[in-house]
Design a protein around this motif. Structure first.
Motif, PDB file in Angstrom:
ATOM      1  N   GLU A 299      57.241  76.523   8.432  1.00  0.00           N
ATOM      2  CA  GLU A 299      57.068  76.688   6.983  1.00  0.00           C
ATOM      3  C   GLU A 299      56.969  78.156   6.566  1.00  0.00           C
ATOM      4  OE1 GLU A 299      57.462  74.338   5.043  1.00  0.00           O
ATOM      5  OE2 GLU A 299      56.937  72.472   6.067  1.00  0.00           O
ATOM      6  N   ASP A 300      56.852  79.052   7.538  1.00  0.00           N
ATOM      7  CA  ASP A 300      56.688  80.477   7.233  1.00  0.00           C
ATOM      8  C   ASP A 300      58.054  81.167   7.211  1.00  0.00           C
ATOM      9  OD1 ASP A 300      56.095  83.150   7.050  1.00  0.00           O
ATOM     10  OD2 ASP A 300      54.618  83.160   8.676  1.00  0.00           O
ATOM     11  N   PRO A 301      58.537  81.586   6.047  1.00  0.00           N
ATOM     12  CA  PRO A 301      59.875  82.188   5.953  1.00  0.00           C
ATOM     13  C   PRO A 301      59.967  83.586   6.565  1.00  0.00           C
ATOM     14  CG  PRO A 301      58.761  82.299   3.833  1.00  0.00           C
ATOM     15  CD  PRO A 301      57.874  81.488   4.727  1.00  0.00           C
ATOM     16  N   SER A 302      58.823  84.181   6.902  1.00  0.00           N
ATOM     17  CA  SER A 302      58.856  85.550   7.442  1.00  0.00           C
ATOM     18  C   SER A 302      59.103  85.592   8.956  1.00  0.00           C
ATOM     19  CB  SER A 302      57.529  86.262   7.130  1.00  0.00           C
ATOM     20  OG  SER A 302      56.458  85.664   7.853  1.00  0.00           O
TER      21      SER A 302
ATOM     22  N   ARG B 192      70.882  77.905  10.781  1.00  0.00           N
ATOM     23  CA  ARG B 192      71.739  77.013   9.995  1.00  0.00           C
ATOM     24  C   ARG B 192      71.051  76.629   8.688  1.00  0.00           C
ATOM     25  NH1 ARG B 192      72.361  73.796  15.124  1.00  0.00           N
ATOM     26  NH2 ARG B 192      70.855  72.410  14.112  1.00  0.00           N
ATOM     27  N   ALA B 193      71.829  76.238   7.720  1.00  0.00           N
ATOM     28  CA  ALA B 193      71.271  75.877   6.412  1.00  0.00           C
ATOM     29  C   ALA B 193      70.304  74.704   6.523  1.00  0.00           C
ATOM     30  CB  ALA B 193      72.404  75.545   5.437  1.00  0.00           C
ATOM     31  N   ASP B 194      70.604  73.781   7.433  1.00  0.00           N
ATOM     32  CA  ASP B 194      69.751  72.601   7.588  1.00  0.00           C
ATOM     33  C   ASP B 194      68.785  72.734   8.767  1.00  0.00           C
ATOM     34  OD1 ASP B 194      71.626  72.565   9.577  1.00  0.00           O
ATOM     35  OD2 ASP B 194      72.144  70.436   9.371  1.00  0.00           O
ATOM     36  N   ALA B 195      68.612  73.960   9.277  1.00  0.00           N
ATOM     37  CA  ALA B 195      67.786  74.156  10.469  1.00  0.00           C
ATOM     38  C   ALA B 195      66.344  73.709  10.230  1.00  0.00           C
ATOM     39  CB  ALA B 195      67.825  75.619  10.901  1.00  0.00           C
ATOM     40  N   ARG B 196      65.795  74.062   9.065  1.00  0.00           N
ATOM     41  CA  ARG B 196      64.398  73.710   8.788  1.00  0.00           C
ATOM     42  C   ARG B 196      64.219  72.197   8.749  1.00  0.00           C
ATOM     43  NH1 ARG B 196      61.808  72.278   4.301  1.00  0.00           N
ATOM     44  NH2 ARG B 196      59.546  72.695   4.116  1.00  0.00           N
ATOM     45  N   ASP B 197      65.127  71.493   8.064  1.00  0.00           N
ATOM     46  CA  ASP B 197      65.014  70.032   7.978  1.00  0.00           C
ATOM     47  C   ASP B 197      65.140  69.391   9.357  1.00  0.00           C
ATOM     48  OD1 ASP B 197      64.698  70.233   5.264  1.00  0.00           O
ATOM     49  OD2 ASP B 197      66.819  69.876   4.811  1.00  0.00           O
TER      50      ASP B 197
ATOM     51  N   ARG C  90      50.508  74.328  14.912  1.00  0.00           N
ATOM     52  CA  ARG C  90      50.884  75.745  14.871  1.00  0.00           C
ATOM     53  C   ARG C  90      52.389  75.894  14.671  1.00  0.00           C
ATOM     54  NH1 ARG C  90      49.227  77.170  19.697  1.00  0.00           N
ATOM     55  NH2 ARG C  90      47.058  77.148  19.024  1.00  0.00           N
ATOM     56  N   LEU C  91      53.160  75.047  15.351  1.00  0.00           N
ATOM     57  CA  LEU C  91      54.614  75.116  15.206  1.00  0.00           C
ATOM     58  C   LEU C  91      55.041  74.716  13.792  1.00  0.00           C
ATOM     59  CD1 LEU C  91      57.344  75.657  16.449  1.00  0.00           C
ATOM     60  CD2 LEU C  91      57.352  73.327  17.374  1.00  0.00           C
ATOM     61  N   ARG C  92      54.375  73.724  13.225  1.00  0.00           N
ATOM     62  CA  ARG C  92      54.708  73.309  11.861  1.00  0.00           C
ATOM     63  C   ARG C  92      54.457  74.457  10.877  1.00  0.00           C
ATOM     64  NH1 ARG C  92      55.597  68.509   9.485  1.00  0.00           N
ATOM     65  NH2 ARG C  92      55.035  67.389  11.399  1.00  0.00           N
TER      66      ARG C  92
END
Length: 433
Positions: free
Chosen positions: A211-214, A179-184, A205-207
């Protein structure tokens, strides 16, 4: 599956003959389940459950999961799954492993979820099991599946127990939705997790992953890992190992003389080897028959030898008078002779329960009303043969809470082949004790 000499029937007979002497060994029960899987599915399930009750291992769960996955109807699956859950296996980790392993079989995802639902319904409710169910659901990969997995984790946190694992999984599933707001949302949930449970290496590690877009989050959640079951062998198994170790050391010190086995036990061991030759075929049976005849002539009242002579039809045809209960009972099982079983019930009151259970298995309606009393007698009788019966029958009989003659009869009749095998094992035990 490989068979001994290419003959499944031979393998099954050999495994059956090993059961009385391996009452607490899961291996023959597990192997028997594999061999029975195609021909006698319900008996295979019962054998697999018995193996798991002896030792709740990854292997026993794998065998049982294969059988559950192969159930042809929903009714078959639910009945077998309930038997698995209601058995004496109390290890939550093993049950979780079974559910996840079931989901990994072809077409088993729905059955895996259904298994965890049954666990919950039958009172096996915990955050651990809920998290495993969420993993199975999320592994399906669709948007609806991921939302359902998030809901399962949230329910575990709110209704069962707030725990770090549910929170961590939920964050991963949020990221996998794309989702577009998934990261937030994920960062907000992670902040809540760290506020409650603290910052640690796992949260860091999860954080970093968030933050890693790959990161391909859908691939991350696509393959649920089953928790490795802990062995339930316990103190008794360790003590058995210690006894074996001490015995081996005594033998190494030259103590073989003081460990001389009684003659009856040595003969019993030799007879087991002879039966293997009789079952396996080839040239050995002739020698085995000759040796069995010699043992019978030297020990005319040795019940186990008589039992084998009857099992393999070695009695002379002109004389059909059998000298012991074991040989009579073996004939009754072989020929499904209800009349003979009725006579044995009267003649051998101490072994009445075995006869009644056999009569029920073979459809003798006059024994149906007696089965509850017979099973109660088996439950309290300390004799080795009744212990063998208890161990074998407990996986196929209904719960104590709902047990009644009709349900007991149905359970025995539905598993006639397995009950016959258990009775044969108990008969062997009665012959060697």
């Amino acid at each position: 599956m490989a068979t001994i000499g290419g003959r499944t029937e031979t393998a099954i007979e050999i495994l059956k003959s090993a059961l009385p002497f391996s009452a607490h060994n899961p291996a023959p029960w597990g192997q028997l389940a594999r061999f029975l899987a195609e021909e006698e599915w319900s008996s295979a399930v019962a054998a697999a459950i018995r193996s798991a009750e002896i030792q709740a291992s990854a292997q026993s769960a794998t065998i049982l999961s294969q059988l559950l996955a192969s159930a042809e109807t929903e009714e078959e699956f639910r009945r077998a799954a309930k038997l698995s859950i209601n058995s004496n296996v109390r290890d939550e980790r093993w049950l979780g492993y079974l559910g996840v392993a079931l989901s990994m079989h072809k077409g088993g995802s729905g059955k895996g979820v259904a298994f965890f639902d049954l666990l919950n319904y039958r009172g096996r409710r915990s955050a651990f099991l809920a998290n495993l169910k969420a993993k199975i659901v999320a592994a399906e990969g669709g948007d609806e599946a991921l939302e359902a997995a998030i809901a399962i984790c949230n329910e575990a946190i709110v209704q069962i127990e707030d725990n770090v694992f549910s929170r961590m999984q939920m964050i991963e599933y949020v990221m996998a939705t794309g989702r577009a707001d998934a990261r937030d949302d994920a960062l907000r949930l992670l902040a809540q997790r760290e506020q409650i449970f603290g910052v640690d290496e796992h949260s860091k590690r999860l954080r970093a992953k968030i933050e890693d877009p790959s990161i391909d989050w859908r691939s991350e959640v696509a393959k649920p890992k089953a928790p490795t079951p802990r062995s339930t062998a316990g103190d008794a198994e360790r003590e058995r190992f210690n006894v074996m170790s001490r015995t081996r050391k005594r033998l190494q010190r030259g103590g073989a003389a003081e460990l001389q086995l009684p003659r009856e036990i040595r003969l019993g061991g030799e007879l087991k080897r002879l039966e293997f030759s009789l079952v396996a075929g080839g040239q050995q049976p002739d020698l085995a028959i000759k040796r069995l005849g010699q043992i019978l002539s030297e020990n005319p009242t040795f019940a186990y030898a008589e039992l084998l002579a009857e099992r393999h039809k070695l009695w002379s045809r002109e004389s059909r008078t059998l000298p012991s209960f074991a040989s009579y009972f073996e004939r009754a099982l072989s020929e499904r002779d209800v009349i003979l079983l009725q006579r044995l019930t009267v003649s051998y009151p101490k072994l009445e329960a075995m006869c009644i259970i056999a009569r029920v298995a073979f459809g003798d309606e006059s024994a149906f009303d007696q089965v509850s009393d017979a099973l109660r007698a088996v439950k309290v009788d300390p004799s080795p043969e009744c212990k063998t019966l208890r161990l074998g029958l407990e996986s196929i009989l209904p719960d104590n809470a709902v047990r009644e003659p009709a349900s007991e009869v149905s359970a025995i009749r539905a598993n006639t082949a397995l009950v016959r095998m258990i009775l044969s094992a108990a008969n062997e035990v009665s012959a060697v004790n």
